[in-house]
Design an enzyme around this catalytic site. Structure first.
Site, mmCIF file in Angstrom:
data_model
loop_
_atom_site.group_PDB
_atom_site.id
_atom_site.type_symbol
_atom_site.label_atom_id
_atom_site.label_comp_id
_atom_site.label_asym_id
_atom_site.label_seq_id
_atom_site.Cartn_x
_atom_site.Cartn_y
_atom_site.Cartn_z
ATOM 1 C CD GLU A 4 -5.819 -7.212 -3.650
ATOM 2 O OE1 GLU A 4 -6.879 -7.809 -3.853
ATOM 3 O OE2 GLU A 4 -5.558 -6.639 -2.572
ATOM 4 C CG HIS A 43 -0.801 -8.853 6.617
ATOM 5 N ND1 HIS A 43 -1.892 -9.661 6.829
ATOM 6 C CD2 HIS A 43 -1.297 -7.599 6.453
ATOM 7 C CE1 HIS A 43 -2.991 -8.931 6.818
ATOM 8 N NE2 HIS A 43 -2.664 -7.670 6.591
#
Lengths: 300, 327
Positions: B62, B131
């Site tokens: 990321e 998540h």
């Protein structure tokens, strides 16, 4: 010179210095029941320190501002005594009449009296159209008691009428005997008897609440309080163990207690411990009146 | 094309397609977005249509994705980054906060970073811990970032297009379980962004402020309350979390005097606290009751077997409304 020492105090000309009474709140109350003379000026200053802010949401506060209501004077009916919108409306309605009338007088008073202290204001008014009686002693205790009673105990009123003809007849029959014994026989002893019989059957009416332990105390003894009017206010002398006394004994005791009450000679023992109280408004007339229940600090 | 029904997912895909088609500078970067079409299928078909120069599969890194996108943006491109789940952004957080957010400030206005980060967030899809997070506060708290969180397909498309048109970085959130569920009719072109106001207005007793998927809970709760007690509530869908639509919030409070804030993020220092602050600053004297918050709890979002106990439910929102109105 040490840090923290007062060097000097600035006082303006029309400042009234506030002398420390040196009397704590507790002592002050004792003082007001008659023994110690308390300067009324000190009581006035005391009230300023006790001011507690009224409970209200910001919206209600703003509403009060717009309605020009001093929110501190409104009594709240909401949860925890909070002032609600309808309290403000109610307050406004209740006060519109008085306000109209008092307006002229108020304007004048405010202009003239504004710089003065409350004590002075009170004196000024005294001469005009009011008379001021200090609320103290028994009268003060009664007032406090009634306010507390009405505001903390849920009250229930029930009114009924009674056919008395046969009781009258019976009383007249007994009159011969009572006159003999030099006893003035009234209806009250009969009521006491009747109530004691009823209380024995319905125990929860001869009871009190112990808030500490959350228990209802049912009493198997019957001390009947008799509300008595005196110049100092309402006094309630107590007839102990009314269930063990005859009609004549009751009548005699009522007379003695009432006389002592009017002379202010009752002992503490004679005005405490009632398990049930009778108020007799018969002599004044009228058929019913609202009554307030007794609060007990300690269950008797 | 007028009046067709799209899911949120379809609305996002359509917006991306339009933007890629309209402007050669637009690029999409992310994990599995190319050949695979995206874990939620939101980029399906785009790789085939625009090729691997425009729709770029990246490594699972990321920091690298966002860092590259910042470089692209500084050099004249318009990158749209997909971070697969919001909380996976943490390795790239440093790039975002230390560079993207402050580039305009650092260069005294010479350079901006016209970057859009698109990321699903929130619990309720039975995903494990990271998540499921909803940590909007990190981003809304950072000067230089804008944060938007649409609750329906119509707003999603409009806000995504507006985000790309913005000259500075915008984080675009879509709630995971909103992606395939809601359908809404709307015209094909819509570009409203700031202060898009959408209200459900009737005569009001209370307000809700909520965002993203919590709108559904809020609307269901107000419907039930109205049916059971006859109390009518105004529901405000905030949509943009930074900047917040202060006017709408304040106007709504002036109408009702009460507010309940619903968000699934943790309670402490959540966006609800900021909204309360705004009301306190600008509408205090209208308040008839303390402002309540129905939020997630101050714990990591729990595993999927018990995540429903973490999320605000219709019942919790209802209870909040009752407490606020009957205060």
């Amino acid at each position: 010179m040490e840090v923290g020492t007062t060097i000097f105090t600035i006082q303006e000309e029309n400042d009234v210095s506030v002398p420390d009474t040196g009397i704590s709140e507790e002592e002050n109350q004792v003082g007001q029941s008659g023994d110690v003379k308390v300067n009324p000026e000190h009581i006035t200053t005391k009230q300023h320190h006790q001011a507690v802010r009224a409970l209200a949401t910001p919206f209600v506060r703003q509403m009060a501002r717009e309605m020009k209501i001093d929110i501190e004077k409104v009594k709240g009916s909401g949860p925890a005594g909070r002032i609600t919108e309808s309290d403000l409306k109610q307050f406004k309605e209740n006060n519109s009449f008085t306000r109209e009338n008092a307006k002229q007088h108020d304007d004048k008073t405010v202009q003239e009296m504004a710089p003065m202290k409350d004590a002075v204001l009170a004196k000024g008014l005294e001469n005009e159209r009011e008379e001021r009686i200090p609320l103290k002693g028994i009268r003060k205790k009664i007032a406090e008691h009634m306010v507390k009673s009405v505001s903390t105990i849920p009250h229930v009123t029930h009114v009924d009428e009674l056919e008395m003809d046969r009781l009258k007849e019976f009383k007249n029959q007994l009159k011969v005997y009572s006159d003999d014994k030099d006893i003035k026989l009234t209806f009250l002893p009969f009521f006491i008897k009747a109530i004691v019989i009823a209380l024995k059957e319905f125990k929860t009416l001869n009871a009190s609440l112990d808030e500490r332990t959350n228990e209802i105390i049912l009493k198997n003894y019957y001390h009947i309080g008799i509300a008595t009017n005196t110049t100092e206010g309402l006094i309630v002398p107590v007839i102990k163990h009314a269930d063990q006394k005859t009609i004549f004994q009751l009548a005699d005791e009522i007379r003695q207690l009432a006389a002592k009450a009017r002379e202010g000679k009752l002992s503490i023992d004679q005005i405490t411990g009632s398990t049930f109280t009778i108020s007799n408004v018969g002599p004044i007339g009228g058929c019913t009146r609202p009554r307030s229940l007794t609060i007990r600090k300690r269950p008797y | 094309m007028m009046g067709k029904n799209l899911t949120m997912l379809q609305a996002i895909t359509e917006a991306l397609d339009q933007m890629l088609g309209n402007d050669d500078r637009v690029m999409i970067l992310g994990e599995d977005i190319g050949v695979n079409g995206g874990v939620f299928r939101s980029t399906e078909g785009l790789y085939e249509k625009y090729g691997n120069d425009r729709v770029v599969d990246t490594p699972l890194a990321e920091s690298g994705i966002i860092g590259s996108a910042i470089g692209l943006a500084l050099n004249g491109m318009l990158p749209i980054v997909e971070i697969q789940f919001l909380a996976f952004i943490y390795p790239g957080f440093e790039q975002l906060v230390s560079h993207a957010a402050r580039m305009r400030y650092r260069t005294r206005g010479q350079f901006g970073v016209p970057l859009v980060i698109r990321t699903p967030y929130g619990a309720g899809i039975r995903g494990p811990e990271l998540h499921s997070e909803s940590v909007e506060t990190f981003f809304a708290h950072t000067p230089g970032l804008k944060v938007v969180a649409p609750s329906n397909p119509y707003d999603a498309k409009g806000l995504l297009i507006s985000a790309l048109e913005d000259p500075d970085p915008v984080i675009f959130w879509n709630r995971l379980n909103c992606i395939g569920l809601l359908r809404k009719k709307f015209p094909t072109k819509c570009t409203e962004y700031q202060s898009v106001k959408q209200k459900w207005s009737r005569r009001k007793r209370s307000d809700h402020f909520c965002m993203g998927a919590m709108l559904r809970e809020a609307l269901n709760a107000t419907k039930k309350i109205e049916a059971e007690k006859g109390w009518k509530c105004e529901v405000v869908d905030l949509r943009t979390l930074y900047p917040l639509d202060r006017d709408t919030i304040v106007q709504s409070i002036k109408k009702t005097g009460r507010a309940l804030i619903v968000h699934e993020a943790h309670k402490t220092a959540g966006l609800g606290a900021e909204i309360i602050s705004i009301i306190n600053d600008e509408a205090l004297i209208y308040l008839k009751a303390p402002i309540k918050r129905v939020t997630g709890f101050d714990v990591p979002v729990p595993p999927f077997t018990i995540e429903d106990h973490y999320l605000p439910t219709v019942d919790r929102v209802k209870q909040g409304i009752v407490e606020t109105i009957s205060f």
